[in-house]
Design an enzyme around this catalytic site. Sequence first.
Site, short mmCIF file in Angstrom:
data_model
loop_
_atom_site.label_atom_id
_atom_site.label_comp_id
_atom_site.label_asym_id
_atom_site.label_seq_id
_atom_site.Cartn_x
_atom_site.Cartn_y
_atom_site.Cartn_z
N GLU A 46 0.82 -1.22 0.00
CA GLU A 46 0.00 0.00 0.00
C GLU A 46 0.85 1.27 0.00
OE1 GLU A 46 -4.13 -1.47 2.15
OE2 GLU A 46 -2.62 -0.47 3.38
N GLU A 69 -6.31 -7.73 -0.74
CA GLU A 69 -6.88 -7.67 0.61
C GLU A 69 -8.37 -7.43 0.43
OE1 GLU A 69 -5.05 -4.99 3.38
OE2 GLU A 69 -3.01 -5.51 2.77
#
Length: 692
Positions: free
Chosen positions: A142, A301
């Site tokens: 991320e 995710e």
Amino acid sequence: MYFGACYYPEHWPESRWATDARLMKEAGLNVVRIGEFAWSKFERYEGQYDFDWLDRSIAILAEAGICVVLGTPTATPPKWLMDKHPDIYMKDKQGHVRGYGNRRHYCYNNPNYPRYVRNIVTRMAERYGNNTNVIAWQTDNEFGCNETTRCYCNDCAKAFRVWLADKYEHIDRLNDSWGTVFWSHIYNDWEQIELPAYTVFPLHNPGMELDFRRFASDSVVAFQQAQIDLLRELAPNQPITHNLMGAFDEIDGFDLSAPLDFASWDNYPNLTFADQVNPADVAMQHDMTRGLKNKNFWVLEHQSGSPGGNFLFPMPKPGEIRRWTYQSVAHGADAIVYFRWRTCLFGAEQFWHGILQHDGLPGRRYEEVKRTGEELQRISSLIEGSSSGAEVAMIRCYDNEWTMEVQEQAFGHRYMAHFKRYYRYFYERGIPVDIVSDRVDLTSYKLVVIPHLLLSRPGFAERLYAYAAQGGTVVLDFRSGTKRWDNQMESEPLPGAYKELLGIRVNEYGSLMNGKTYGVALADPAAEASDAQASPATASTAANASAYLAQTWFDVIELEGAEAIATYAEDYVAGMPAATRHAYKQGTAYYLGMEPQPALMSALMNRICDTANVHPIAGVRSATPGVELMSRLQVNDTFLFAINHSETTGLLHLDEPMHELIENRQHAEGEHELPPNGVRIFRYTQPKNTTR
């Protein structure tokens, strides 16, 4: 199709690993993501590497038929490294060090950090580059999360100056571009340039602010590229991806994704402070991720429990995990990896719940994941790799998003909120959309919508003209053509480069503040009545101009070849064009000089889509609100997804008999019920157009 979970074997006793692998296999999982936060486990002391524990974990998983996506652990440099080189820490706008205790505690431009990154990535790639059970790599984790893209340290200041010198070559080219004569900001040397950090008033030169955002994004892209180069060399047969964050705007996702084999993102529908999740917002972010490389993507995710740090966001209700999963698949996800396998007992994410609770016992969410996996295993070979078949493109431009972040122009106005208004129109009508870069080929689309095209990448205007000239339909709106690529205001009459395409001139403009609106009337009363008939919610007030309202902004438009399709109904602009249509060679260009509220947006876009021959997905005549429709296309097959996001039973009307894949049965033509959280996937078994 890959179906799995994020797994952290380092968090659990080794005696538990075989149990986890067994439960995963029983639930239909065939992939896990591992390692992205394990640097201090891999290299507890500098230069002393331990991968044996990971070898054993991968072997146990492999025995259960579960493969691995391996993350490079560079989002979490260990404490010994930070103590040795405290200059690696980022600094915020006030010059405060953003220190240890979370993650992403590093500066992308620090000169010391790259050699440690090379060491750990090299060791991992050498060890696992030929491991057949490692099927892909994830770089870092991320990028930019927790506002970690823009750093204001001395290393970033030095790197920014180098970036600027490379771009402008001579200091006076920078002075001209930024307009530094204003407020006596003329620079004589690159070393004089500061970062746009804290000052007496939070207002910096707009050209500098935009360049700094571009520089910061480029810094992340370069940081990732160094890892990609190593992985390509040492693990050439394993694809590489990164888990992006959908609507996140600090990094140019198109640039970041360009060297990847496929894009991925992290999907948490309930990670919101809103009273209710809007499934359109999630759908949009799926489409954004698919558009990064204009091909299918992975969700690395995927929410499987309630997210939370010090407090909990909402827990998924029964059926929601399955519904969210199918929404992901409907929009192009070829892999689903849930976060996380088991909820952690310690650390900052004790309340970030996974498939299993803290006790590690299978429960409701496990059974729901298992059911979903069983269904996907049966149908995935049919739909994997299929495309959206979208005839509509929406162009997302990070440079324009950053420009409006620097200068929002109307109080509280946000680029992405404005972008969503268009997207929701298409979503609510079951019209697939590709959200793409301004660098893609547009010729395959019937309609191209470009919200807030303030500044244009060099050469883009010419491409847009060519697209329209060949029969394409274009929608632009207020502020288009008002800026140069360097963020200076355009000196030509507005809308600048798009004046001939749109056939208008914007003589004046202003913002509508404090919730003020302008009434708007459609130019064709007959069409207005038709629109009202098609939309019962506005039928009672169709004849009244107040049925249609504009907000945020108003352009004062002079027609220079275009025709008005809507006019303002009040104030000094009463009777003047609010929206226009212009025939340009074989195509059509529309301009919206204000921000339409929903009823007006529907009325205008209905007409635009009709004239562009853009229609909802074929096969379903109607569906009740809350039922999402999406399609995926193979060469000779169309797969129609119907997903009920509401808490009440939905209805959809099939135009003809169709085979449904999940239940494996035929559905007759006519009306069918869809229960709350219900999902249907219908298959056309013969070649068909995607729209009706």
